[in-house]
Scaffold this active site. Structure first.
Site, mmCIF file in Angstrom:
data_model
loop_
_atom_site.group_PDB
_atom_site.id
_atom_site.type_symbol
_atom_site.label_atom_id
_atom_site.label_comp_id
_atom_site.label_asym_id
_atom_site.label_seq_id
_atom_site.Cartn_x
_atom_site.Cartn_y
_atom_site.Cartn_z
ATOM 1 N N HIS A 24 9.283 -10.190 -13.122
ATOM 2 C CA HIS A 24 8.052 -10.154 -12.445
ATOM 3 C C HIS A 24 7.056 -9.780 -13.360
ATOM 4 O O HIS A 24 7.062 -8.813 -13.940
ATOM 5 C CB HIS A 24 7.902 -9.459 -11.271
ATOM 6 C CG HIS A 24 6.597 -9.739 -10.363
ATOM 7 N ND1 HIS A 24 6.703 -11.025 -9.596
ATOM 8 C CD2 HIS A 24 5.481 -9.031 -10.124
ATOM 9 C CE1 HIS A 24 5.345 -10.914 -8.890
ATOM 10 N NE2 HIS A 24 4.685 -9.902 -9.476
ATOM 11 N N LYS A 77 1.004 -17.995 -5.279
ATOM 12 C CA LYS A 77 0.158 -17.278 -6.350
ATOM 13 C C LYS A 77 0.806 -17.166 -7.689
ATOM 14 O O LYS A 77 1.920 -17.098 -7.799
ATOM 15 C CB LYS A 77 -0.276 -15.752 -5.775
ATOM 16 C CG LYS A 77 -1.331 -15.030 -6.694
ATOM 17 C CD LYS A 77 -1.789 -13.638 -6.120
ATOM 18 C CE LYS A 77 -1.015 -12.550 -6.577
ATOM 19 N NZ LYS A 77 -1.765 -11.322 -6.056
ATOM 20 N N LYS A 97 0.180 -15.632 -11.661
ATOM 21 C CA LYS A 97 -0.396 -14.852 -12.354
ATOM 22 C C LYS A 97 -0.971 -15.549 -13.584
ATOM 23 O O LYS A 97 -0.216 -16.204 -14.248
ATOM 24 C CB LYS A 97 0.462 -13.555 -12.735
ATOM 25 C CG LYS A 97 0.968 -12.434 -11.727
ATOM 26 C CD LYS A 97 -0.103 -11.564 -11.218
ATOM 27 C CE LYS A 97 0.410 -10.734 -10.357
ATOM 28 N NZ LYS A 97 -0.781 -9.890 -10.100
ATOM 29 N N ASP A 123 -4.323 -15.031 -9.925
ATOM 30 C CA ASP A 123 -4.754 -13.623 -10.251
ATOM 31 C C ASP A 123 -4.710 -13.283 -11.644
ATOM 32 O O ASP A 123 -3.786 -13.348 -12.364
ATOM 33 C CB ASP A 123 -3.602 -12.590 -9.518
ATOM 34 C CG ASP A 123 -4.088 -11.386 -9.698
ATOM 35 O OD1 ASP A 123 -4.979 -10.842 -10.273
ATOM 36 O OD2 ASP A 123 -3.134 -10.334 -9.256
ATOM 37 N N GLU A 165 -8.592 -14.412 -8.105
ATOM 38 C CA GLU A 165 -8.329 -13.075 -7.816
ATOM 39 C C GLU A 165 -8.733 -12.461 -9.024
ATOM 40 O O GLU A 165 -7.990 -12.544 -10.080
ATOM 41 C CB GLU A 165 -7.007 -12.608 -7.231
ATOM 42 C CG GLU A 165 -6.809 -11.068 -6.927
ATOM 43 C CD GLU A 165 -5.560 -10.772 -6.395
ATOM 44 O OE1 GLU A 165 -5.278 -9.569 -6.583
ATOM 45 O OE2 GLU A 165 -4.611 -11.603 -5.954
ATOM 46 N N ASP A 194 -9.745 -7.139 -6.422
ATOM 47 C CA ASP A 194 -8.524 -6.291 -6.334
ATOM 48 C C ASP A 194 -8.603 -4.913 -6.972
ATOM 49 O O ASP A 194 -9.056 -3.784 -6.360
ATOM 50 C CB ASP A 194 -7.348 -6.769 -6.828
ATOM 51 C CG ASP A 194 -5.982 -5.975 -6.557
ATOM 52 O OD1 ASP A 194 -6.047 -4.808 -5.989
ATOM 53 O OD2 ASP A 194 -5.150 -6.358 -7.013
ATOM 54 N N LYS A 236 -4.823 -2.861 -0.489
ATOM 55 C CA LYS A 236 -3.115 -2.388 -0.497
ATOM 56 C C LYS A 236 -3.347 -1.040 0.074
ATOM 57 O O LYS A 236 -4.208 -0.105 -0.522
ATOM 58 C CB LYS A 236 -2.859 -2.299 -2.128
ATOM 59 C CG LYS A 236 -2.964 -3.722 -2.741
ATOM 60 C CD LYS A 236 -2.721 -3.340 -4.215
ATOM 61 C CE LYS A 236 -2.720 -4.742 -5.122
ATOM 62 N NZ LYS A 236 -2.721 -4.779 -6.495
ATOM 63 N N GLU A 269 0.467 -10.810 1.274
ATOM 64 C CA GLU A 269 1.534 -11.170 -0.023
ATOM 65 C C GLU A 269 2.375 -9.921 0.304
ATOM 66 O O GLU A 269 2.804 -9.525 -0.945
ATOM 67 C CB GLU A 269 0.873 -11.150 -1.266
ATOM 68 C CG GLU A 269 -0.022 -10.144 -1.806
ATOM 69 C CD GLU A 269 -0.807 -10.463 -3.112
ATOM 70 O OE1 GLU A 269 -0.421 -9.748 -4.224
ATOM 71 O OE2 GLU A 269 -1.330 -11.553 -3.051
#
Length: 373
Positions: free
Chosen positions: A22, A167, A169, A198, A224, A249, A273, A327
């Protein structure tokens, strides 16, 4: 009467493998470290919380190692001997001993909620006012593979009805190359699913001004955190420029952060979060500020395991302010199952488990297998 006194606090670090690497803007991971915090009462009831950050200390300065040290050395003395239903008082006293460290505080906050709810025989969402819904939409984070593989992954998720929003990155590649990559994915999925990006706060102002309008024109539905978290004036400038929502964020951890974003018009959506905000109580305060200001809130993730994800799910199902989807896909990235009964994902949604506390039970054999030696 049940014995609600806290008799022990134990921590365990796990390293749980992922189904694929990831990638973030500055790092990637093929396993996610988790800190389990277990709070046990005099009646032998144990509640669990989870300390987890997205990929290590690059994001917010904490790691499972720092969290474990802070919980064991500074928070446990505040906890032992208190009652698990004294969450407000305990967290206020911890605040006097430990500044910041919100990810570590979140682990303790959730463990207290889980233990208290189990003592009462009710789900955690009952302590938050009750669940007004029993499932939430879940956006899936696509990988960093070649574009053709990313498109195939998204289409497979759509065909199997696992996810309908995605989404990507950004921030690790040359901005022009990164933008072209995203636009190819967005074009391929047009009419099938929404695509958002993001940047993990990794672009400067000029880079953002150059490339974000291209992304908006190309069909990206949300941007984002394109620029550094502390540069709220830049985020406000971009939000005023773009015809699509901007989500904050890295810019929002506290209720005061939410207030500043609202004052400046720096974002349309806040990524909430429960980990970065310091737990369920503090997350409610952040969402309350956002609702008062007319901002939407998204149930974001730090790539939590099943304990942290279940906590965020209870929160999202109990708070109408989480009104921009979620998410909460963390456990789907794990190649190892830590629960006796997995969380239920279906039709693009994560469904609320039943039962006391968080409604999930750890598989202690799996916990032992992935415990860091």
């Amino acid at each position: 009467m049940p014995d609600l006194s806290i008799v022990s606090v134990e921590t365990t670090i796990l390293d749980v493998p992922l189904i694929r690497p990831h990638k973030f803007a500055t790092t990637s991971m093929d396993a996610q470290p988790l800190l389990l915090v277990a709070v046990t009462t005099g009646d032998g009831v144990t509640g669990y919380g989870e300390g987890v950050v997205p990929g290590g200390p690059w994001w917010g300065g904490e790691s499972v190692e720092t969290m474990q040290a802070v919980v064991e050395r500074y928070m446990t003395p505040v906890l032992v001997g208190r009652r698990v239903d004294d969450i407000t008082g305990i967290m206020a006293d911890i605040e006097r001993v430990v500044a910041a460290a919100r990810f570590a505080k979140a682990a303790v906050d959730v463990a207290l909620h889980d233990a208290w709810a189990r003592c009462l025989g009710v789900p955690v969402h009952t302590l938050l006012g009750g669940a007004f819904r029993t499932s939430v939409d879940v956006t899936w984070a696509l990988g960093s593979a070649p574009v053709e593989e990313i498109i195939a992954e998204a289409q497979e998720k759509i065909e199997t009805r696992r996810h309908f929003s995605f989404k990507l990155k950004m921030g690790a590649l040359d901005p022009a190359t990164d933008t072209e990559r995203v636009l190819r994915v967005t074009e391929a999925l047009a009419g099938q699913a929404g695509v958002r990006v993001d940047v993990n706060a990794r672009w400067d102002r000029l880079t953002a001004l150059r490339h974000l309008p291209e992304l908006a024109d190309g069909g990206v539905e949300l941007i984002e955190q394109p620029t550094p978290g502390e540069q709220l004036e830049v985020l406000a400038e971009l939000n005023a420029l773009l015809p699509i929502p901007v989500m904050a964020d890295e810019s929002v951890h506290t209720p005061h952060d939410a207030l500043e974003i609202a004052r400046r018009g720096a974002a349309d959506v806040l990524a909430v979060k429960t980990t970065k905000c310091g737990g369920l109580r503090r997350s409610r305060e952040v969402v309350a500020v956002a609702r008062a200001a007319g901002l939407a809130c998204h149930g974001a993730t730090s790539i939590e395991g099943p304990i942290g994800t279940a906590a965020s799910l209870h929160f999202a199902c109990a708070d109408p302010g989480i009104d921009f989807g979620t998410e909460l896909f963390g456990p789907l990235l794990f190649s190892a199952e830590l629960l006796q009964e997995p969380l239920h994902y279906a039709d693009g949604r994560l469904h609320l488990p039943t039962g006391p506390g968080l409604g999930v039970e750890l598989n202690m054999d799996a916990v032992a297998r992935w415990t860091r030696k």
